[in-house]
Design a protein around this motif. Structure first.
Motif, mmCIF file in Angstrom:
data_model
loop_
_atom_site.group_PDB
_atom_site.id
_atom_site.type_symbol
_atom_site.label_atom_id
_atom_site.label_comp_id
_atom_site.label_asym_id
_atom_site.label_seq_id
_atom_site.Cartn_x
_atom_site.Cartn_y
_atom_site.Cartn_z
ATOM 1 N N ILE A 81 2.702 1.930 -8.649
ATOM 2 C CA ILE A 81 3.523 2.111 -9.836
ATOM 3 C C ILE A 81 2.645 2.823 -10.858
ATOM 4 C CG2 ILE A 81 4.887 0.977 -11.627
ATOM 5 C CD1 ILE A 81 5.210 -1.368 -9.641
ATOM 6 N N GLY A 82 3.007 4.054 -11.172
ATOM 7 C CA GLY A 82 2.122 4.871 -12.002
ATOM 8 C C GLY A 82 0.848 5.128 -11.227
ATOM 9 N N ASN A 83 -0.303 4.736 -11.770
ATOM 10 C CA ASN A 83 -1.556 4.897 -11.030
ATOM 11 C C ASN A 83 -2.176 3.546 -10.682
ATOM 12 O OD1 ASN A 83 -2.337 4.091 -13.533
ATOM 13 N ND2 ASN A 83 -3.321 6.021 -14.101
ATOM 14 N N GLN A 84 -1.334 2.519 -10.555
ATOM 15 C CA GLN A 84 -1.792 1.169 -10.221
ATOM 16 C C GLN A 84 -1.193 0.744 -8.875
ATOM 17 O OE1 GLN A 84 -1.100 -1.684 -13.333
ATOM 18 N NE2 GLN A 84 -1.087 -3.386 -11.911
ATOM 19 N N ASN A 85 -2.044 0.259 -7.964
ATOM 20 C CA ASN A 85 -1.598 -0.192 -6.641
ATOM 21 C C ASN A 85 -1.525 -1.714 -6.581
ATOM 22 O OD1 ASN A 85 -1.441 2.393 -5.604
ATOM 23 N ND2 ASN A 85 -3.482 2.335 -4.719
ATOM 24 N N THR A 86 -0.455 -2.213 -5.986
ATOM 25 C CA THR A 86 -0.312 -3.639 -5.711
ATOM 26 C C THR A 86 -0.075 -3.778 -4.215
ATOM 27 O OG1 THR A 86 0.651 -4.077 -7.876
ATOM 28 C CG2 THR A 86 1.051 -5.712 -6.167
ATOM 29 N N THR A 87 -0.871 -4.605 -3.545
ATOM 30 C CA THR A 87 -0.670 -4.839 -2.125
ATOM 31 C C THR A 87 0.096 -6.145 -1.942
ATOM 32 O OG1 THR A 87 -2.798 -5.967 -1.938
ATOM 33 C CG2 THR A 87 -2.769 -3.602 -1.469
ATOM 34 N N GLY A 88 0.689 -6.310 -0.782
ATOM 35 C CA GLY A 88 1.436 -7.529 -0.529
ATOM 36 C C GLY A 88 1.717 -7.739 0.941
ATOM 37 N N ALA A 141 23.426 -14.503 1.406
ATOM 38 C CA ALA A 141 22.700 -15.002 0.239
ATOM 39 C C ALA A 141 21.236 -14.651 0.484
ATOM 40 C CB ALA A 141 22.878 -16.501 0.066
ATOM 41 N N ARG A 142 20.582 -14.071 -0.532
ATOM 42 C CA ARG A 142 19.244 -13.548 -0.308
ATOM 43 C C ARG A 142 18.380 -13.690 -1.565
ATOM 44 N NH1 ARG A 142 17.985 -7.908 2.483
ATOM 45 N NH2 ARG A 142 15.792 -7.907 2.075
ATOM 46 N N LYS A 143 17.103 -13.933 -1.376
ATOM 47 C CA LYS A 143 16.138 -13.934 -2.473
ATOM 48 C C LYS A 143 15.017 -12.992 -2.090
ATOM 49 C CE LYS A 143 13.353 -16.817 -5.454
ATOM 50 N NZ LYS A 143 13.139 -18.187 -5.889
ATOM 51 N N ASP A 144 14.686 -12.090 -3.014
ATOM 52 C CA ASP A 144 13.690 -11.069 -2.724
ATOM 53 C C ASP A 144 12.930 -10.714 -3.999
ATOM 54 O OD1 ASP A 144 12.315 -9.363 -1.083
ATOM 55 O OD2 ASP A 144 13.953 -7.948 -0.785
ATOM 56 N N ILE A 145 11.822 -10.038 -3.852
ATOM 57 C CA ILE A 145 11.010 -9.553 -4.961
ATOM 58 C C ILE A 145 10.992 -8.041 -4.859
ATOM 59 C CG2 ILE A 145 8.727 -9.593 -6.045
ATOM 60 C CD1 ILE A 145 10.001 -12.337 -5.914
ATOM 61 N N ARG A 146 11.184 -7.359 -5.998
ATOM 62 C CA ARG A 146 11.115 -5.901 -5.975
ATOM 63 C C ARG A 146 10.434 -5.383 -7.234
ATOM 64 N NH1 ARG A 146 14.093 -2.980 -9.207
ATOM 65 N NH2 ARG A 146 15.901 -3.852 -10.226
ATOM 66 N N PRO A 147 9.808 -4.195 -7.137
ATOM 67 C CA PRO A 147 9.136 -3.641 -8.313
ATOM 68 C C PRO A 147 10.150 -3.071 -9.303
ATOM 69 C CG PRO A 147 8.916 -2.139 -6.468
ATOM 70 C CD PRO A 147 9.603 -3.385 -5.946
ATOM 71 N N SER A 148 9.731 -3.003 -10.566
ATOM 72 C CA SER A 148 10.576 -2.483 -11.628
ATOM 73 C C SER A 148 9.781 -1.499 -12.468
ATOM 74 C CB SER A 148 11.067 -3.633 -12.507
ATOM 75 O OG SER A 148 11.680 -3.148 -13.672
ATOM 76 N N PHE A 149 10.475 -0.585 -13.127
ATOM 77 C CA PHE A 149 9.812 0.347 -14.040
ATOM 78 C C PHE A 149 9.398 -0.348 -15.329
ATOM 79 C CE2 PHE A 149 12.171 3.426 -11.444
ATOM 80 C CZ PHE A 149 11.144 4.298 -11.155
ATOM 81 N N ALA A 150 10.008 -1.471 -15.640
ATOM 82 C CA ALA A 150 9.732 -2.157 -16.910
ATOM 83 C C ALA A 150 8.334 -2.750 -16.916
ATOM 84 C CB ALA A 150 10.754 -3.263 -17.129
ATOM 85 N N GLY A 151 7.739 -2.816 -18.078
ATOM 86 C CA GLY A 151 6.458 -3.503 -18.257
ATOM 87 C C GLY A 151 5.337 -2.956 -17.408
ATOM 88 N N ASN A 152 5.303 -1.640 -17.205
ATOM 89 C CA ASN A 152 4.260 -0.993 -16.394
ATOM 90 C C ASN A 152 4.156 -1.582 -15.002
ATOM 91 O OD1 ASN A 152 3.496 0.784 -18.424
ATOM 92 N ND2 ASN A 152 2.217 -0.779 -19.389
ATOM 93 N N GLY A 153 5.273 -1.754 -14.364
ATOM 94 C CA GLY A 153 5.270 -2.160 -12.969
ATOM 95 C C GLY A 153 5.371 -3.634 -12.723
ATOM 96 N N MET A 154 6.131 -4.333 -13.527
ATOM 97 C CA MET A 154 6.358 -5.750 -13.307
ATOM 98 C C MET A 154 7.312 -5.921 -12.112
ATOM 99 S SD MET A 154 8.012 -8.350 -15.986
ATOM 100 C CE MET A 154 9.226 -7.118 -16.278
ATOM 101 N N PHE A 155 7.187 -7.028 -11.417
ATOM 102 C CA PHE A 155 8.067 -7.309 -10.294
ATOM 103 C C PHE A 155 9.210 -8.209 -10.756
ATOM 104 C CE2 PHE A 155 4.423 -5.702 -8.249
ATOM 105 C CZ PHE A 155 4.836 -5.200 -7.032
ATOM 106 N N LEU A 156 10.378 -8.014 -10.168
ATOM 107 C CA LEU A 156 11.561 -8.792 -10.500
ATOM 108 C C LEU A 156 11.933 -9.692 -9.333
ATOM 109 C CD1 LEU A 156 13.800 -6.046 -12.127
ATOM 110 C CD2 LEU A 156 12.359 -7.717 -13.270
ATOM 111 N N ILE A 157 12.361 -10.914 -9.635
ATOM 112 C CA ILE A 157 12.880 -11.838 -8.634
ATOM 113 C C ILE A 157 14.387 -11.665 -8.618
ATOM 114 C CG2 ILE A 157 13.146 -14.256 -7.987
ATOM 115 C CD1 ILE A 157 10.577 -14.795 -9.648
ATOM 116 N N GLU A 158 14.958 -11.394 -7.456
ATOM 117 C CA GLU A 158 16.398 -11.192 -7.354
ATOM 118 C C GLU A 158 17.000 -12.166 -6.354
ATOM 119 O OE1 GLU A 158 17.194 -6.556 -8.436
ATOM 120 O OE2 GLU A 158 16.991 -7.065 -6.324
ATOM 121 N N ASP A 159 17.965 -12.941 -6.819
ATOM 122 C CA ASP A 159 18.824 -13.732 -5.943
ATOM 123 C C ASP A 159 20.131 -12.963 -5.861
ATOM 124 O OD1 ASP A 159 17.468 -16.384 -5.364
ATOM 125 O OD2 ASP A 159 17.264 -16.259 -7.541
#
Length: 176
Positions: free
Chosen positions: A54-61, A118-136
């Motif tokens: 996200i931008g120039n920051q890498n997050t592994t998972g 019914a699903r729960k997942d985590i995805r990246p967001s443009f907000a907050g310089n690459g914060m992740f969102l929890i989605e149900d």
């Protein structure tokens, strides 16, 4: 049965041109294993590894989901999968989140399929310089075959979304 997938995706915000700060690039490898206990029951395991830029920051998972699948009859299929997702933001502790995917399929006829999920997942967001969102999410889909090579589908879904951060960002906790 063994399955594997390699995915590469690029998301860009509209009207920002080629600004690297306004893009999310994701590379992922997924391995899935299914073992049939009987013709009606099988277990599955799915493991993924990813790098999200996200931008120039890498997050592994990584993630690991285990599942149980049951063919109730020739018309009904029940699939239950659950596990954990692990994310390693730079300079922060590892974040662990639950993940699940519950799916009920009904084959209404030779050309019609109905799926409730019914699903729960985590995805990246443009907000907050690459914060992740929890989605149900909860969804209902009808798939209809048209002729021999065409399908039409109608999908209705509902999302409950919140940020995965101790900092509150106004507007990110949403119901869509």
């Amino acid at each position: 049965l063994m399955f594997y997938e390699l995915n590469h995706s690029i998301q860009k915000r509209s009207e920002t041109g080629n600004d690297v700060e306004q893009s999310i690039i994701s590379d992922e490898i997924m391995l899935r294993y299914e073992y049939f206990i009987s013709p009606k029951i099988w277990v599955s395991g799915r493991s993924t590894g990813n790098v999200i830029q996200i931008g120039n920051q890498n997050t592994t998972g990584e993630s690991l989901l285990l599942g149980l699948n049951y063919t109730v009859s020739e018309k009904f299929l029940l699939s239950l999968n659950g596990g954990y997702q692990f994310r390693h933001p730079p300079g922060e502790d590892t974040r662990i989140s639950e993940a699940y995917n519950l799916q009920f399929s009904y084959n209404a006829g030779p050309k019609t399929l109905m799926i409730t999920t019914a699903r729960k997942d985590i995805r990246p967001s443009f907000a907050g310089n690459g914060m992740f969102l929890i989605e149900d999410s909860f969804s209902f889909e009808i798939i209809q075959s048209i002729a021999s090579r065409w399908r039409a589908s109608c999908l209705v879904d509902y999302y409950l979304r919140e940020e995965d951060s101790s900092v509150t960002f106004f507007g990110l906790k949403q119901n869509d």
